[in-house]
Design a protein around this motif. Sequence first.
Motif, short mmCIF file in Angstrom:
data_model
loop_
_atom_site.label_atom_id
_atom_site.label_comp_id
_atom_site.label_asym_id
_atom_site.label_seq_id
_atom_site.Cartn_x
_atom_site.Cartn_y
_atom_site.Cartn_z
N ILE A 98 15.21 46.06 -14.61
CA ILE A 98 14.34 46.49 -13.51
C ILE A 98 15.08 48.24 -13.73
N VAL A 99 14.52 49.20 -13.37
CA VAL A 99 14.82 51.04 -13.15
C VAL A 99 14.32 51.51 -11.66
N SER A 100 15.83 52.05 -11.64
CA SER A 100 15.28 52.29 -9.62
C SER A 100 14.68 53.22 -9.92
N ASN A 101 14.92 54.97 -11.01
CA ASN A 101 13.81 56.17 -10.94
C ASN A 101 12.94 55.52 -10.93
N GLU A 102 11.68 56.41 -11.12
CA GLU A 102 10.70 56.80 -11.69
C GLU A 102 10.66 57.14 -13.01
N ASP A 103 10.54 56.57 -13.83
CA ASP A 103 10.72 57.24 -15.56
C ASP A 103 9.39 56.80 -15.83
N SER A 104 8.77 57.96 -16.88
CA SER A 104 7.42 57.79 -17.74
C SER A 104 7.67 56.90 -19.29
N ARG A 105 9.29 56.43 -19.00
CA ARG A 105 8.88 55.88 -20.64
C ARG A 105 8.97 54.56 -20.41
#
Length: 334
Positions: free
Chosen positions: A269-276
């Motif tokens: 899971i990632v905490s920042n919005e990331d288009s990739r």
Amino acid sequence: MAYRIHEDRLGAAFDCAADDALLRAGLRARLPLAYECNAGGCGSCKFELLDGEILDTWPAAPGLSERDRGRHRHLACQSRPASDCRIRMIGRGEASEAPTPERVGAILEAVEDLTHDMREFRFRTDRPANFLPGQYALLSLPGLGSTRAYSMSNVANDTGEWQFIIRRVRDGVATSLLFDLRPGARVTLDGPYGHAYLRTAAARHVVCIAGGSGLSPMIGIARGLDRLGPQHGGSLDFFYGGRSADDICGEMMLRDLPRLGGRLRFHPIVSNEDSRWTGRTGMVHELVADLPDETFSHADFYLAGPPPMAEAVVSLLARGRSVPADRIHYDRFF
Ligand SMILES: Cc1cc2nc3c(=O)[nH]c(=O)nc-3n(C[C@H](O)[C@H](O)[C@H](O)COP(=O)(O)OP(=O)(O)OC[C@H]3O[C@@H](n4cnc5c(N)ncnc54)[C@H](O)[C@@H]3O)c2cc1C
Ligand code: FES
């Protein structure tokens, strides 16, 4: 030169070399002294100095409050003896089944970059590497006046191999030195320490939860589970939280474990919005919350990472899902 230290709570005495910390000398004597981080951050190793003199190696350590200082309290992990002493530990420790910690010279053999800021370091000692999966060691580096704690990502072995996954901290004193080390460099390792090691008595389902630099001991737990083989019976849910897609790693290491095979589920899971990023976005404890109820009632939970992550996960497990303390294992990374 060594001094004699009398500890009043246990009614025990031990020798402590002038260049050793009271905490570590006591643990080398196998006394169950209270501690967690060994790094001046958690405050678990507070003691009162009843008699004698000590040298405080980090007077500003955050593990002590002003009130503590006013009450003549000190941190055993940041105190060296300057005479024979009588002390009284404030907290109660627990006996450990882990090997006795020792200081040993090590040579850096190899490094491997895992992400833009995470690197696995492989050191070699001339005696067996003796520790339980998930434990940590203290590294003394040339040019660094104090030690830093790093968790082993491998398992005990007779060939003296110690592996650590380390995240480079921007302007970090120790990590800047570490990331400049070249194979052949010599360091000192002191360990093993830590309570968050793999429990093997019961063949239970295992949940590992790592944030950022907490990957290392959780990979160590997974490798320990793999070494136990399928007869252990437990399967593994492995959660890993990073800030962006660039931070996520570790899945290939886990998939390479021959005996874990189909018993592994990897949940990044990632905490920042990331288009990739096509997976879940949010904080790692939010993903853990989706586990089925029976996992919370049976599994052993191991977690590692920065204190805010550890606090959010422990709060979810202990208060939100009523997981008892003896199934939650962690050493916070200060
Ligand atoms: C139990 C434990 C296990 C850890 N395992 C890992 C791991 O596997 N991988 C990983 O990447 N990181 C791990 N860490 C974090 C690691 O120990 C370092 O805090 C981190 O690498 C930053 O170090 P730095 O010197 O580069 O950063 P800096 O910002 O320069 O230093 C930060 C840390 O250094 C220590 N410190 C600062 N000044 C002093 C002083 N005067 N005396 C003594 N200590 C001082 C403090 O612990 C502080 O948190 C762990 C921490 C703990 C407590
Ligand atoms: S402050 Fe000494 S063990 Fe954490």
